[in-house]
Design a protein around this motif. Structure first.
Motif, short mmCIF file in Angstrom:
data_model
loop_
_atom_site.label_atom_id
_atom_site.label_comp_id
_atom_site.label_asym_id
_atom_site.label_seq_id
_atom_site.Cartn_x
_atom_site.Cartn_y
_atom_site.Cartn_z
N VAL A 1 10.72 145.41 150.93
CA VAL A 1 11.61 145.12 149.14
C VAL A 1 12.03 146.32 148.43
O VAL A 1 12.73 146.38 147.85
N ARG B 1 14.94 140.54 148.16
CA ARG B 1 14.53 140.58 146.79
C ARG B 1 14.24 138.72 146.77
O ARG B 1 13.93 137.87 145.72
N SER B 2 14.27 138.34 148.04
CA SER B 2 13.36 136.79 148.56
C SER B 2 13.11 137.03 149.97
O SER B 2 13.27 137.31 150.89
N VAL C 1 10.95 139.62 143.09
CA VAL C 1 10.72 138.74 144.76
C VAL C 1 10.04 137.55 144.66
O VAL C 1 9.51 137.63 144.17
#
Length: 176
Positions: free
Chosen positions: A32, A37-38, A63
């Motif tokens: 992160v 973001r995933s 996120v």
């Protein structure tokens, strides 16, 4: 963002096995910080308070966190995790296999059951992740190993052997 040779994309998903505790959770936080973001965090148990707090902090920062409960030593659970990511997440771009187990004992005390306890998470998990993703356009495939594979570690013959397998698999995958 480029860090330690890893290209972290905000439009990709990153799977971390053992992702709900210990090194896996720390790795999630690091990803992160580097722009992920995933995330898909896979673990055998439900998230504990520490994991829930960490995930809430990541989600507050924008996120997407997918929790996949499953055992990486089971091919069907790995396939389920990959299908969950493919279902509604950005393209899988990287895997970090940090799941592991310890079952220490002097070599004369080791039996196959104790080896299997350690091999499940490390060896079987690494193999299923490899075989089920070998054709995917991943930016990286990271296996958390240990110098124990080269130097050994008192009471951890099974751990050293499992890490030696993971080292060999990393070389094999890179050669492909």
């Amino acid at each position: 963002t480029q860090s330690a040779g890893l290209n972290i994309r905000p439009d990709g998903t990153y799977l971390i096995t053992g992702g709900l505790s210990g090194l896996g959770l720390l790795t999630a936080e690091w990803l992160v910080e580097k722009g992920a973001r995933s995330l898909a965090l896979m673990g055998r148990r439900a998230p504990d308070d520490t994991a829930r707090t960490t995930m809430a902090r990541m989600e507050a920062a924008g996120v997407q966190v997918l929790v996949v409960q499953g055992d990486v030593s089971q091919e069907r659970d790995v396939a389920h995790a990959l299908a969950a990511i493919a279902g509604d997440r950005p393209l899988l771009r990287g895997i970090i296999h940090s799941a592991g187990a310890l079952d220490d004992g002097a070599l004369v005390q080791q039996d196959w059951t104790r080896f299997a306890n350690v091999f499940g998470a490390k060896v079987d998990g690494a193999w299923y992740l490899h075989t089920l993703t070998v054709g995917l356009p991943l930016d990286f495939f990271v296996l958390y190993s240990s110098v124990a594979s080269l130097l050994g570690s008192r009471g951890q013959g099974n751990h050293a052997a499992a890490n030696a397998f993971m080292d060999a698999l990393a070389y094999h995958r890179r050669a492909q």
